[in-house]
Write a protein that holds these residues in place. Structure first.
Motif, short mmCIF file in Angstrom:
data_model
loop_
_atom_site.label_atom_id
_atom_site.label_comp_id
_atom_site.label_asym_id
_atom_site.label_seq_id
_atom_site.Cartn_x
_atom_site.Cartn_y
_atom_site.Cartn_z
N CYS A 46 0.45 12.81 3.78
CA CYS A 46 1.46 11.82 3.38
C CYS A 46 2.44 11.54 4.50
O CYS A 46 2.80 10.39 4.76
N LEU B 14 0.66 9.48 7.11
CA LEU B 14 0.54 8.09 6.69
C LEU B 14 1.86 7.35 6.87
O LEU B 14 1.87 6.20 7.34
N ILE C 59 2.36 4.09 9.31
CA ILE C 59 2.90 2.82 8.83
C ILE C 59 4.12 2.41 9.64
O ILE C 59 4.30 1.24 9.98
N SER D 125 -4.55 4.08 8.85
CA SER D 125 -3.74 4.03 7.62
C SER D 125 -4.64 3.99 6.39
O SER D 125 -4.38 4.68 5.39
N TRP D 126 -5.69 3.18 6.45
CA TRP D 126 -6.60 3.11 5.31
C TRP D 126 -7.32 4.44 5.10
O TRP D 126 -7.54 4.86 3.96
N LEU E 185 -4.88 6.86 3.54
CA LEU E 185 -4.67 6.50 2.15
C LEU E 185 -5.83 6.99 1.28
O LEU E 185 -5.62 7.55 0.21
N ILE F 7 -5.56 10.67 0.83
CA ILE F 7 -4.54 11.04 -0.15
C ILE F 7 -5.10 10.92 -1.56
O ILE F 7 -4.87 11.79 -2.41
N VAL F 8 -5.85 9.87 -1.82
CA VAL F 8 -6.44 9.69 -3.16
C VAL F 8 -7.41 10.83 -3.46
O VAL F 8 -7.38 11.42 -4.55
#
Length: 119
Positions: A12, A15, A19, A52-53, A56, A59-60
């Protein structure tokens, strides 16, 4: 489980940094990078966007893994059941207050009314 939670926090933070570093249309933190631009402006944006993708998606996946492990492990459920057992052992408090807690407390006698009228 603790390792996955720590890894999730690190991802996190990574990320958030990805960003913040990205170059938006009006410029951003990436404009202050100076001459350390080894890919070029367009390639740096592509790498940061794909990173970033990826973060992400990671993280999921980590969130789902932590949730699944927490549901299947018996530690959280046993703590909840132990607490419930302790609560069940406690006597029920009387709704009126006072009493023994058995739930069959008798109400207090009505207050004697004083006659305040003069005769």
């Amino acid at each position: 489980m603790t390792f996955l939670i720590i890894l999730l926090i690190v991802v996190c933070v990574a990320l958030a940094l990805f960003i913040l570093i990205q170059n938006p249309k009006g410029g951003g933190l990436a404009t202050g990078a100076g001459s350390s631009n080894m890919f070029g402006v367009q390639r740096t944006g592509d790498v940061l966007e794909k990173g970033s993708w990826f973060l992400l998606a990671l993280i999921v996946v980590l969130s789902l893994a932590v949730t699944t492990i927490a549901k299947t492990s018996g530690t959280a459920g046993s703590v909840d059941s132990e607490l419930q057992e302790q609560v069940d052992k406690l006597p029920n408090p009387s709704p009126i207050g006072g009493g023994t807690g058995t739930g069959t407390a008798t109400p207090p006698p009505p207050a004697a009314s004083k006659d305040t009228t003069k005769k």
